[in-house]
Design a protein around this motif. Structure first.
Motif, mmCIF file in Angstrom:
data_model
loop_
_atom_site.group_PDB
_atom_site.id
_atom_site.type_symbol
_atom_site.label_atom_id
_atom_site.label_comp_id
_atom_site.label_asym_id
_atom_site.label_seq_id
_atom_site.Cartn_x
_atom_site.Cartn_y
_atom_site.Cartn_z
ATOM 1 N N GLY A 13 -67.912 48.512 -15.752
ATOM 2 C CA GLY A 13 -66.618 48.670 -16.388
ATOM 3 C C GLY A 13 -65.951 47.318 -16.542
ATOM 4 N N ALA A 14 -64.644 47.321 -16.801
ATOM 5 C CA ALA A 14 -63.929 46.068 -17.017
ATOM 6 C C ALA A 14 -63.875 45.228 -15.749
ATOM 7 N N ASP A 15 -63.784 45.877 -14.592
ATOM 8 C CA ASP A 15 -63.685 45.134 -13.336
ATOM 9 C C ASP A 15 -64.481 45.795 -12.205
ATOM 10 N N TRP A 16 -65.512 46.522 -12.564
ATOM 11 C CA TRP A 16 -66.329 47.206 -11.564
ATOM 12 C C TRP A 16 -67.752 47.419 -12.061
ATOM 13 N N LEU A 17 -68.618 47.750 -11.127
ATOM 14 C CA LEU A 17 -69.975 48.155 -11.467
ATOM 15 C C LEU A 17 -70.435 49.179 -10.439
ATOM 16 N N ILE A 18 -71.420 49.953 -10.809
ATOM 17 C CA ILE A 18 -72.085 50.858 -9.873
ATOM 18 C C ILE A 18 -73.535 50.412 -9.774
ATOM 19 N N ILE A 19 -73.980 50.156 -8.551
ATOM 20 C CA ILE A 19 -75.362 49.761 -8.333
ATOM 21 C C ILE A 19 -76.065 50.846 -7.527
ATOM 22 N N ASP A 20 -77.193 51.306 -8.043
ATOM 23 C CA ASP A 20 -77.972 52.371 -7.423
ATOM 24 C C ASP A 20 -78.978 51.763 -6.451
ATOM 25 N N VAL A 21 -78.802 52.067 -5.177
ATOM 26 C CA VAL A 21 -79.706 51.582 -4.145
ATOM 27 C C VAL A 21 -80.417 52.786 -3.540
ATOM 28 N N HIS A 22 -81.668 53.001 -3.956
ATOM 29 C CA HIS A 22 -82.477 54.128 -3.470
ATOM 30 C C HIS A 22 -81.749 55.458 -3.623
ATOM 31 N N ARG A 33 -66.483 37.128 -14.360
ATOM 32 C CA ARG A 33 -67.592 36.167 -14.338
ATOM 33 C C ARG A 33 -68.827 36.783 -13.675
ATOM 34 N N THR A 34 -68.614 37.497 -12.579
ATOM 35 C CA THR A 34 -69.736 38.156 -11.902
ATOM 36 C C THR A 34 -70.359 39.217 -12.797
ATOM 37 N N LEU A 35 -69.526 40.030 -13.426
ATOM 38 C CA LEU A 35 -70.047 41.091 -14.296
ATOM 39 C C LEU A 35 -70.857 40.512 -15.451
ATOM 40 N N ALA A 36 -70.401 39.382 -15.992
ATOM 41 C CA ALA A 36 -71.134 38.753 -17.091
ATOM 42 C C ALA A 36 -72.455 38.169 -16.625
ATOM 43 N N ALA A 37 -72.510 37.721 -15.378
ATOM 44 C CA ALA A 37 -73.725 37.091 -14.860
ATOM 45 C C ALA A 37 -74.797 38.109 -14.483
ATOM 46 N N LEU A 38 -74.383 39.328 -14.162
ATOM 47 C CA LEU A 38 -75.343 40.347 -13.747
ATOM 48 C C LEU A 38 -76.022 40.968 -14.969
ATOM 49 N N PRO A 39 -77.228 41.490 -14.800
ATOM 50 C CA PRO A 39 -77.951 42.086 -15.926
ATOM 51 C C PRO A 39 -77.302 43.383 -16.398
ATOM 52 N N PRO A 40 -77.709 43.888 -17.554
ATOM 53 C CA PRO A 40 -77.130 45.132 -18.081
ATOM 54 C C PRO A 40 -77.608 46.354 -17.299
ATOM 55 N N VAL A 78 -55.461 32.352 1.670
ATOM 56 C CA VAL A 78 -54.235 31.632 1.331
ATOM 57 C C VAL A 78 -53.084 32.630 1.187
ATOM 58 N N GLN A 79 -51.946 32.306 1.781
ATOM 59 C CA GLN A 79 -50.776 33.179 1.697
ATOM 60 C C GLN A 79 -50.391 33.405 0.234
ATOM 61 N N GLY A 80 -50.241 34.678 -0.130
ATOM 62 C CA GLY A 80 -49.857 35.017 -1.495
ATOM 63 C C GLY A 80 -51.029 35.308 -2.408
ATOM 64 N N VAL A 81 -52.236 35.093 -1.920
ATOM 65 C CA VAL A 81 -53.439 35.376 -2.713
ATOM 66 C C VAL A 81 -54.125 36.610 -2.122
ATOM 67 N N GLY A 82 -53.994 37.720 -2.782
ATOM 68 C CA GLY A 82 -54.668 38.935 -2.347
ATOM 69 C C GLY A 82 -55.980 39.118 -3.078
ATOM 70 N N PRO A 83 -56.645 40.253 -2.864
ATOM 71 C CA PRO A 83 -57.934 40.502 -3.533
ATOM 72 C C PRO A 83 -57.858 40.397 -5.057
ATOM 73 N N LYS A 84 -56.780 40.933 -5.648
ATOM 74 C CA LYS A 84 -56.669 40.925 -7.108
ATOM 75 C C LYS A 84 -56.577 39.513 -7.658
ATOM 76 N N VAL A 85 -55.750 38.678 -7.033
ATOM 77 C CA VAL A 85 -55.571 37.302 -7.510
ATOM 78 C C VAL A 85 -56.824 36.473 -7.239
ATOM 79 N N ALA A 86 -57.462 36.680 -6.084
ATOM 80 C CA ALA A 86 -58.684 35.941 -5.775
ATOM 81 C C ALA A 86 -59.765 36.243 -6.805
ATOM 82 N N LEU A 87 -59.902 37.516 -7.186
ATOM 83 C CA LEU A 87 -60.888 37.876 -8.208
ATOM 84 C C LEU A 87 -60.488 37.313 -9.570
ATOM 85 N N ALA A 88 -59.187 37.257 -9.846
ATOM 86 C CA ALA A 88 -58.726 36.673 -11.115
ATOM 87 C C ALA A 88 -59.086 35.194 -11.186
ATOM 88 N N LEU A 89 -58.936 34.478 -10.069
ATOM 89 C CA LEU A 89 -59.317 33.065 -10.027
ATOM 90 C C LEU A 89 -60.814 32.897 -10.261
#
Length: 211
Positions: A13-22, A33-40, A78-89
């Motif tokens: 999706g726009a900010d997620w993926l589902i990976i099937d492990v067994h 950036r991670t989503l673009a780097a991973l295969p389809p 870093v104070q003020g940087v939560g998961p959403k902002v860290a992923l945005a960076l």
């Protein structure tokens, strides 16, 4: 603690993926950036993860490389940087770009990320300038390109080729020649005479950032 998943990309999706492990599908939040780097979907992939646990939920964050995962941990501290902002960076800047921006104190570069204003960007630079990971690097081809753009006669003939490239690259990034030469000299003392230009640039940038 889940540190890595290896399986088949089921969907994205726009900010997620589902990976099937067994046969088990893991929902993983990720940067653009991670989503673009991973295969389809349908192809095998390896995702490095961090698990966030709260009173109400458990979340998996995924990264294409261990370096991205390490940077997330630094940024989120870093104070003020939560998961959403860290992923945005990490969506806006690669690990190498983050390293360079923080080493140089370039807060403006960090404001490319959604949710990062000038004040927070300056705080990130200030808090992380002395905590840059050893994975900080300047690719050899980048160092060579920067050096090639610098004016001729920029460095002393006695300097090694690696030192010349490092000084030229720093000057091209905006540092005065004398300051660049001094920083590279300190980097050579720390790394030894055999260090390549990329390592000298990395150490020199760290020295300049902490000066």
């Amino acid at each position: 603690m889940i540190a890595k998943l290896k399986g088949i990309i089921d969907s994205k999706g726009a900010d997620w993926l589902i990976i099937d492990v067994h046969g088990v599908g893991y929902l993983v939040e990720a940067s653009a950036r991670t989503l673009a780097a991973l295969p389809p979907p349908g192809e095998a992939a390896e995702v490095f993860t961090i698990m966030l646990v709260s009173e109400t939920a458990m979340r998996l964050l995924g990264f294409a490389t261990p370096q991205e995962r390490d940077w997330y941990a630094l940024l989120a501290d870093v104070q003020g940087v939560g998961p959403k902002v860290a992923l945005a960076l990490l969506s806006a800047l690669s690990p190498a770009e983050l390293s360079t921006a923080i080493a140089m104190g370039d807060a403006t570069m960090l404001t490319r990320a959604q949710g990062v204003g000038p004040k927070l960007a300056r705080r990130i630079c200030s808090e992380l300038k002395d905590r840059l990971p050893e994975t900080l690097s300047v690719p050899a081809e980048t160092a060579a390109a920067l050096a090639a753009q610098a004016p001729s006669g920029l460095v002393d003939e006695e300097a090694s080729a690696e030192a010349k490239d490092a000084i030229s690259a720093l000057v091209n990034l905006g540092y005065p020649k004398t300051q660049a030469a001094s920083a590279v000299a300190s980097a050579i003392q720390e790394a030894g005479e055999g260090a390549d230009a990329a390592r000298l640039i990395r150490l020199a940038l760290k020295g300049l950032a902490s000066a």
